[in-house]
Design a protein around this motif. Structure first.
Motif, PDB file in Angstrom:
ATOM      1  N   CYS A  49      -8.677   6.158  -0.059  1.00  0.00           N
ATOM      2  CA  CYS A  49      -8.188   6.855  -1.168  1.00  0.00           C
ATOM      3  C   CYS A  49      -8.662   8.117  -1.749  1.00  0.00           C
ATOM      4  N   MET A 170      -4.409   6.843   0.086  1.00  0.00           N
ATOM      5  CA  MET A 170      -3.400   7.268  -1.361  1.00  0.00           C
ATOM      6  C   MET A 170      -4.362   8.018  -2.196  1.00  0.00           C
ATOM      7  N   ALA A 197      -9.242  -0.249  -2.094  1.00  0.00           N
ATOM      8  CA  ALA A 197      -9.707   1.270  -3.689  1.00  0.00           C
ATOM      9  C   ALA A 197     -11.632   1.439  -2.815  1.00  0.00           C
ATOM     10  N   ARG A 200     -13.061   6.490  -0.983  1.00  0.00           N
ATOM     11  CA  ARG A 200     -12.929   6.343  -1.588  1.00  0.00           C
ATOM     12  C   ARG A 200     -13.794   8.082  -1.100  1.00  0.00           C
TER      13      ARG A 200
END
Length: 330
Positions: A49, A170, A197, A200
């Protein structure tokens, strides 16, 4: 005749690629983003992400990432998808949204039919291109709901049974995306966080001299109209170009102007791409009107461009937002 000539010149300027919303230049932060995604694919990770503040160029970064992946890894199956900021609470509408993203023409049927159709479409794409992955690029990930993540898990499992890895990349705005992840944990869905997720990365703002010089170099080298041999910079300042003017050589002058216009002494936060490109457009059009042989341009063009594009306001806002995000992460 002068009015007609001026009107044609204005039309040409408006049609210049630098003014087009579809033009995306390769910034240093986008290069870094690509290298991270490339490594994720090489080591067979589930995905990652990226988060950034408003105005950082998230959507444009994802567009260029898709272009770079298609150019350098043509065998990949890449699906571009944007989450709705105003979600429709219907699972059928949700599947139809994804079917549209993969280019499937048939959107009728019950929920099971829609899901089966979507998975089959992804499998067919992967096998036809002999791709071990289906790469799903998700913009506006900060608008995702629990149902979205559960959907991704189902599709991931369906593809995994066929020996195909679903890789999700993402892009979301912070701190909203961090709130989405925190909400998943509060609902006891740590498995979804772990799968989609956990990894990140922040898409950093422009801040370094090389960030700016790299963009200026591209503008100095890009040609328009195609086949004309005329560079973007040359289009705006033909006399200056002939006399040796290059936008790259203005890098230090740009930074000095920012320091003059702003009381922001630190560059750790940087400045958003949206306002930065506004500065460039204003600066080049202003120089265009003063591009006369033997006439020196005004010395405060960068300062005026920075003020017009509200760059220092955006920098102050970015700095405040960075502090707010840091406080919420504690």
């Amino acid at each position: 005749m002068n009015a007609i000539a001026d009107g044609r010149a204005d039309l040409l300027t408006v049609n210049h690629p630098l003014f087009s919303p579809t033009t995306v230049l390769t910034t240093e932060p986008i290069k870094e983003l690509y290298q991270i995604v490339r490594h994720v694919l090489l080591v067979r990770e589930n995905g990652c992400c990226f988060t950034a503040q408003s105005g950082a160029g998230k959507t444009r970064a994802l567009m260029l990432l898709e272009h770079l992946l298609r150019e350098r890894m043509p065998e990949l199956v890449i699906i571009q998808h944007s989450s709705w900021n105003h979600q429709v609470p219907s699972i059928r509408a949700f599947f139809k949204h994804f079917l549209t993203a993969v280019g499937h023409p048939e959107l009728r049927g019950e929920t099971f039919d829609l899901r089966h159709r979507l998975v089959c479409r992804l499998i067919d794409l992967a096998r036809s291109q002999q791709s071990p992955f289906v790469v799903l690029l998700i913009d506006e990930a900060n608008a995702m709901l629990l149902a979205d993540f559960l959907f991704l898990k189902d599709v991931y499992n369906d593809l995994d049974r066929e020996g195909i890895l679903l890789v999700t990349i993402m892009m979301g705005q912070d701190p909203e995306f961090s709130d989405v992840v925190a909400g998943l944990r509060e609902q006891g869905k740590s498995d979804l966080v772990s799968r989609f997720a956990r990894r990140r990365q922040a898409l950093r703002l422009l801040s370094r001299k090389e960030d700016v010089a790299s963009i200026f170099r591209q503008i100095d080298a890009a040609v328009w109209p195609p086949g004309s041999g005329q560079t973007w910079t040359q289009f705006f300042v033909p006399e200056g170009w002939a006399a040796g003017f290059r936008l790259e050589n203005e890098t230090s002058a740009f930074f000095e102007a920012v320091r003059t216009c702003s009381d922001n002494a630190g560059w750790s936060t940087g400045f958003p791409a949206r306002q930065f490109f506004g500065v460039i457009r204003h600066y080049l059009t202003a120089r265009q009107f003063s591009d006369t042989f033997g006439r020196a341009p005004p010395t405060d063009l960068w300062e005026k461009a920075i003020e017009f594009a509200l760059l220092t306001d955006a920098m102050d806002e970015a700095k405040t937002e960075a502090k707010r995000i840091k406080r919420r992460q504690r």
